[in-house]
Enzyme design. Structure first.
Site, PDB file in Angstrom:
ATOM      1  N   TYR A   1     -34.927  -4.754 -47.183  1.00  0.00           N
ATOM      2  CA  TYR A   1     -33.932  -3.925 -46.500  1.00  0.00           C
ATOM      3  C   TYR A   1     -33.620  -2.693 -47.344  1.00  0.00           C
ATOM      4  O   TYR A   1     -33.614  -1.562 -46.848  1.00  0.00           O
ATOM      5  CB  TYR A   1     -32.650  -4.716 -46.243  1.00  0.00           C
ATOM      6  CG  TYR A   1     -31.557  -3.868 -45.614  1.00  0.00           C
ATOM      7  CD1 TYR A   1     -31.644  -3.453 -44.289  1.00  0.00           C
ATOM      8  CD2 TYR A   1     -30.439  -3.465 -46.363  1.00  0.00           C
ATOM      9  CE1 TYR A   1     -30.660  -2.666 -43.718  1.00  0.00           C
ATOM     10  CE2 TYR A   1     -29.453  -2.679 -45.795  1.00  0.00           C
ATOM     11  CZ  TYR A   1     -29.575  -2.282 -44.471  1.00  0.00           C
ATOM     12  OH  TYR A   1     -28.607  -1.484 -43.912  1.00  0.00           O
TER      13      TYR A   1
ATOM     14  N   GLY B   1     -21.726  -1.843 -32.016  1.00  0.00           N
ATOM     15  CA  GLY B   1     -21.403  -1.447 -33.376  1.00  0.00           C
ATOM     16  C   GLY B   1     -21.193   0.040 -33.561  1.00  0.00           C
ATOM     17  O   GLY B   1     -20.579   0.718 -32.723  1.00  0.00           O
TER      18      GLY B   1
ATOM     19  N   THR C   1     -29.578   6.187 -31.070  1.00  0.00           N
ATOM     20  CA  THR C   1     -30.316   4.920 -31.021  1.00  0.00           C
ATOM     21  C   THR C   1     -29.393   3.776 -31.424  1.00  0.00           C
ATOM     22  O   THR C   1     -28.469   3.943 -32.210  1.00  0.00           O
ATOM     23  CB  THR C   1     -31.546   4.961 -31.934  1.00  0.00           C
ATOM     24  OG1 THR C   1     -31.140   5.018 -33.307  1.00  0.00           O
ATOM     25  CG2 THR C   1     -32.418   6.165 -31.621  1.00  0.00           C
ATOM     26  N   GLY C   2     -29.642   2.620 -30.828  1.00  0.00           N
ATOM     27  CA  GLY C   2     -28.779   1.471 -31.091  1.00  0.00           C
ATOM     28  C   GLY C   2     -27.368   1.676 -30.593  1.00  0.00           C
ATOM     29  O   GLY C   2     -26.404   1.209 -31.199  1.00  0.00           O
ATOM     30  N   ALA C   3     -27.234   2.349 -29.451  1.00  0.00           N
ATOM     31  CA  ALA C   3     -25.911   2.756 -28.964  1.00  0.00           C
ATOM     32  C   ALA C   3     -25.195   1.687 -28.153  1.00  0.00           C
ATOM     33  O   ALA C   3     -24.089   1.926 -27.675  1.00  0.00           O
ATOM     34  CB  ALA C   3     -26.041   4.026 -28.116  1.00  0.00           C
ATOM     35  N   ASN C   4     -25.784   0.514 -28.027  1.00  0.00           N
ATOM     36  CA  ASN C   4     -25.150  -0.507 -27.191  1.00  0.00           C
ATOM     37  C   ASN C   4     -24.088  -1.306 -27.938  1.00  0.00           C
ATOM     38  O   ASN C   4     -23.302  -2.018 -27.329  1.00  0.00           O
ATOM     39  CB  ASN C   4     -26.192  -1.467 -26.621  1.00  0.00           C
ATOM     40  CG  ASN C   4     -27.032  -2.117 -27.702  1.00  0.00           C
ATOM     41  OD1 ASN C   4     -28.000  -1.515 -28.163  1.00  0.00           O
ATOM     42  ND2 ASN C   4     -26.673  -3.330 -28.123  1.00  0.00           N
TER      43      ASN C   4
END
Length: 305
Positions: free
Chosen positions: A177, A28, A23-26
């Site tokens: 956070y 960073g 997930t969030g692989a686009n």
């Protein structure tokens, strides 16, 4: 497999025939995880909200590994309907060897998910909780499969405001956070306990990426620092990926927690990491699990320990 505290991407074994969700692989750390796994022959599903950004990431990886097996998995962790759809799509894959929960948000102003939850708790924990539990039946089809949950050094001194989970009364973004990252730590701790009690073939592991220059620059106003100075103190995105790569492909302990082993746990090669004592509190972990089931409506049926 590297078993000491010196794991880097060079230690990742060949992954031909295996499949991973990142997930969030686009961008960073998530991009770097996907890049390495693809280079090692794995099929990688890039769990991202936006198709254009996912396709751009796929194109960048293919410039490095032309025969990479990559596909966009539409996923918005801030929308439980999207999470359910993503899990349904992934369930049609021949196999899933690991779910790497990498995506998250950090220190935004007060915002809410589609279902109305405070954004950091909603995305960083509730979305991860729901996606993971929805995918457990698929993961259980593959012996040795793994769930990787990303926490943070921010969990160490964090507390969860049980009486105001949705930030209806107060909102301090850094505290929220930290609370969401403590929730991540409690989640993988409880998931591990329940999976082992159920004699599941799935292993749950927690990681943290140190303090990556990419996320700090974007969320904490440090983007203006000179790159070499940042590099001396903080982790880079590619090195921030090492703990997750260790957790997904290396020799690990069920329920273990891994991160950078260098300067104050902020940077360096990956190995076992320090976690807060209250992140291993079975009473808190069970409470969080039950609250998460109630908030998401997702219940994998794993019995309490």
């Amino acid at each position: 497999m590297s078993t000491s505290n010196d794991f880097t991407e060079a230690n990742v074994p060949q992954q031909t025939g295996k499949a991973f969700i990142v997930t969030g692989a686009n961008a960073g750390v998530g991009f770097e995880i996907a890049r390495v796994l693809a280079a090692k022959g794995a099929r990688v599903l890039l769990g991202c909200r936006e198709q254009a950004r996912a396709q751009d990431a796929i194109a960048r990886i293919k410039r490095i590994t032309p025969n990479a097996d990559l596909v966009w998995l539409p996923l918005d962790l801030g929308d439980l309907d999207s999470v359910r759809t993503a899990a349904e799509i992934a369930a049609h894959e021949p196999r899933i060897d690991a779910l790497i929960n990498n995506a998250g948000v950090m220190n935004p102003p007060l915002m809410r998910t589609k279902q109305g939850f405070e954004l950091q708790f909603g995305v960083n924990h509730l979305g991860v909780f729901a996606l993971t539990n929805l995918l457990l039946p698929k993961l259980a089809e593959t012996s040795g499969s793994r769930v990787v949950v990303t926490s943070s050094v921010a969990h160490l001194k964090a507390k969860i405001d049980w009486d105001d989970l949705n930030a209806d009364t107060s909102y301090v973004k850094a505290k929220r956070y930290g609370a969401s990252k403590l929730a991540n730590a409690l989640f993988f701790f409880e998931l591990d306990r329940r999976l082992r009690a159920a004699k599941s073939p799935i292993t749950a592991i927690g990681v943290h990426p140190g303090i990556a220059a990419t996320s700090l620059g974007r969320h904490m106003g440090l983007a203006q620092l000179a790159g070499p100075i940042v590099g001396l103190v903080l982790n880079s995105a590619d090195k921030g990926a090492w703990p997750a790569l260790l957790a997904a492909t290396g020799k690990v302990k069920p329920g273990g927690y891994y991160g950078p082993t260098g300067f104050c746990g902020v940077r360096g090669t990956a190995g076992e990491a320090e976690r807060a004592r209250h992140a291993e509190d079975p009473v808190l972990a069970k409470r969080l699990w039950e609250v998460s089931v109630a908030m998401t409506g997702v219940d994998s049926g794993l019995p309490p320990v």
